[in-house]
Design an enzyme around this catalytic site. Structure first.
Site, short mmCIF file in Angstrom:
data_model
loop_
_atom_site.label_atom_id
_atom_site.label_comp_id
_atom_site.label_asym_id
_atom_site.label_seq_id
_atom_site.Cartn_x
_atom_site.Cartn_y
_atom_site.Cartn_z
CD GLU A 166 -9.64 8.60 -19.13
OE1 GLU A 166 -10.30 8.88 -18.12
OE2 GLU A 166 -9.10 7.48 -19.28
CG ASN A 208 -3.86 8.64 -23.36
OD1 ASN A 208 -3.75 7.95 -24.38
ND2 ASN A 208 -4.02 8.09 -22.15
CG HIS A 244 -9.24 0.77 -22.37
ND1 HIS A 244 -8.39 -0.16 -21.82
CD2 HIS A 244 -8.78 1.97 -21.99
CE1 HIS A 244 -7.45 0.47 -21.12
NE2 HIS A 244 -7.66 1.76 -21.21
CD GLU A 273 -4.84 4.06 -21.03
OE1 GLU A 273 -5.89 3.57 -20.57
OE2 GLU A 273 -4.44 5.20 -20.72
CG ASP A 275 -7.79 -3.54 -22.29
OD1 ASP A 275 -8.64 -2.82 -22.88
OD2 ASP A 275 -7.51 -3.40 -21.10
O1 G3I Z 1 -10.79 5.49 -5.04
C1 G3I Z 1 -11.00 4.25 -4.36
C2 G3I Z 1 -10.62 4.40 -2.91
O2 G3I Z 1 -11.48 5.34 -2.32
C3 G3I Z 1 -10.69 3.04 -2.23
O3 G3I Z 1 -10.22 3.16 -0.93
C4 G3I Z 1 -9.83 2.05 -2.98
C5 G3I Z 1 -9.87 0.66 -2.39
O4 G3I Z 1 -11.01 -0.03 -2.76
O5 G3I Z 1 -10.30 1.98 -4.32
C6 G3I Z 1 -10.13 3.19 -4.99
O6 G3I Z 1 -10.43 3.11 -6.35
C7 G3I Z 1 -9.59 2.32 -7.16
C8 G3I Z 1 -8.77 3.20 -8.10
O7 G3I Z 1 -8.04 2.43 -9.01
C9 G3I Z 1 -7.86 4.14 -7.37
O8 G3I Z 1 -6.75 3.51 -6.83
C10 G3I Z 1 -10.44 1.39 -7.98
O9 G3I Z 1 -11.10 0.48 -7.11
C11 G3I Z 1 -9.61 0.66 -8.98
O10 G3I Z 1 -10.43 -0.17 -9.74
C12 G3I Z 1 -8.85 1.66 -9.85
O11 G3I Z 1 -8.17 1.00 -10.89
C13 G3I Z 1 -7.40 1.70 -11.88
C14 G3I Z 1 -8.24 2.60 -12.83
O12 G3I Z 1 -7.40 3.07 -13.89
C15 G3I Z 1 -8.87 3.79 -12.17
O13 G3I Z 1 -9.51 4.58 -13.14
C16 G3I Z 1 -6.76 0.59 -12.69
O14 G3I Z 1 -5.84 -0.11 -11.87
C17 G3I Z 1 -6.05 1.10 -13.94
O15 G3I Z 1 -5.72 0.02 -14.79
C18 G3I Z 1 -6.97 2.04 -14.72
O16 G3I Z 1 -6.27 2.57 -15.83
C19 G3I Z 1 -6.98 3.51 -16.66
C20 G3I Z 1 -5.98 4.50 -17.23
O17 G3I Z 1 -5.23 5.07 -16.21
C21 G3I Z 1 -6.69 5.57 -18.05
N1 G3I Z 1 -7.54 4.98 -19.07
C22 G3I Z 1 -8.46 3.96 -18.62
C23 G3I Z 1 -7.73 2.86 -17.83
C24 G3I Z 1 -8.68 1.74 -17.43
O18 G3I Z 1 -9.66 2.20 -16.56
#
Ligand code: G3I
Length: 363
Positions: A166, A208, A244, A273, A275
């Site tokens: 990205e 990607n 996505h 990825e 979905d």
């Molecule tokens: O950064 C906060 C942190 O400050 C906080 O303490 C914590 C607890 O609430 O949350 C943290 O953020 C989370 C983040 O992961 C970091 O761990 C988000 O809530 C959470 O929703 C996030 O999810 C992941 C997301 O990437 C982040 O962008 C998903 O599990 C994961 O499936 C998703 O995957 C991405 C690919 O890597 C790249 N392409 C898009 C795809 C879908 O978003």
């Protein structure tokens, strides 16, 4: 010497196509069995990220039924969060390899390839990196050390790395939220590919992104970037569409053309990825019509990959709604994967399996 031979054999095993299936494709029991040998069928491995805030334990280490389906259905796995900086490199001088090691070991045991995700991204970076104060030379060394350490650890065990994730915005400009690009300039992208290639010369190195499923300025910008990198002899091997998709925006009916454009540049391509989310009715249960439409979206994306010679990897971002990231990010949407919470199969699953079974065995 023995170590070198073992490493060579391991690499050959990872890079070789799957062995011939011992059954008729039409009666295959799983996606991986139905697939032609030239195409890896993958899933994200649920863990970290949004799962941390959910009322269940981390999926991959704790859900045996989940692991069984993951092993049975897929010939490739992608750590959903476990190789991202904030997870694998939580403090400047500390790495947390356990969860990624477990996924790589699982993949080897089950004859699966691994897609490494990701090395250069604006998101999910640890606070020590995002909020730290570094000179340009220090920041460059931090990235270089990270790439050599992480890619080097899994050398010979990763089929494809999402080196740059990205890095462009919807206007096709470099994302300034990416700390490395902002501070060091876009030339750092080429360096990231060079370092990854030095650390693992056999891994296929990818750009990607999302929002590249239809032609437009972002795809144009990636094509220009890919051409520039190739002209500079940067070890760029592939371009991937995350895919996505949302049923609000239509089926990915031009994806084959987009992938073909990068194939024409001599790159491999992949869907990494996939979905397909939808607006859920008040009941929370999709209608039969919605499920049928969703199945056609999945099939259209798979057909796009099958139509392009160098598309060698097709990955869905999770296979069960139980662990999907979608409802967490898009509260009124959901049901985006190919299986229900209880791993029951949706029409989209059967559409993928049938399409794989009917795909040409050779290209
Ligand atoms: O950064 C906060 C942190 O400050 C906080 O303490 C914590 C607890 O609430 O949350 C943290 O953020 C989370 C983040 O992961 C970091 O761990 C988000 O809530 C959470 O929703 C996030 O999810 C992941 C997301 O990437 C982040 O962008 C998903 O599990 C994961 O499936 C998703 O995957 C991405 C690919 O890597 C790249 N392409 C898009 C795809 C879908 O978003």
């Amino acid at each position: 010497m023995r170590k070198a031979i073992l490493a060579a054999l391991t690499t050959a095993a990872i890079l070789a196509p799957l062995g011939p299936p011992a059954f008729a494709h039409g009666s295959a029991d799983s996606l991986r069995e139905a697939a032609p040998r030239y195409l890896r069928i993958g899933s994200a491995v649920a863990g970290g990220g949004h799962h941390v805030d959910q009322p269940y334990p981390d999926p991959f280490p704790n859900d045996r039924q989940y692991r069984r389906v993951l092993a049975r259905e897929f010939s490739s796995v992608s750590p959903e969060n476990q190789m991202k900086w904030e997870f694998i490199h939580p403090a400047r001088h500390e790495y947390n390899f356990g969860p990624a090691d477990a996924i790589v070991a699982f993949a080897r045991k089950n004859g699966q390839a691994v897609r490494g995700h990701t090395l250069l991204w604006h998101s999910q970076n640890p606070a020590w990196l995002q909020e730290g104060t570094f000179t340009k030379a220090e920041l460059r060394k931090i990235l270089k050390d990270h790439i050599f350490t992480v890619v080097g650890r899994y050398r010979g065990k990763i089929q494809q790395w999402d080196v740059a994730n990205e890095i462009l915005n919807e206007n096709g400009e470099y994302r300034q939220e990416n700390i490395f690009i902002r501070e060091l300039g876009p030339g750092i992208v080429a360096d990231a590919f060079r370092w990854a290639h030095q650390a693992d010369p056999h891994a296929q190195l990818f750009l990607n992104d999302y929002g590249v499923e239809w032609p437009g300025v972002k795809v144009d910008a990636y094509a220009t970037l890919a051409q520039q990198l190739l002209a500079q002899r940067v070890p760029l091997h592939g371009f991937a569409s995350q895919a996505h998709l949302s049923m609000r925006y239509g089926a990915p009916d031009q994806l084959a053309g987009v992938l073909q454009r990068f194939d024409d540049l001599g790159l491999k391509t992949a869907i990494t990825e996939l979905d397909v989310r939808m607006d859920l009715p008040a009941s929370g249960v999709p209608t039969a019509e919605q499920l049928a439409t969703q199945a056609t979206y999945y099939k259209t994306a798979l057909d796009a990959c099958l139509a392009v010679d160098g598309c060698n990897s097709f990955t869905i971002w999770g296979f069960t709604d139980k662990y999907s990231w979608v409802p967490v990010f898009f509260p009124s949407e959901g049901a985006a994967t190919v299986m229900w919470d209880d791993f029951g199969k949706k029409p989209a699953y059967f559409a993928l399996k049938k399409t794989l079974a009917e795909a040409p065995r050779r290209r």
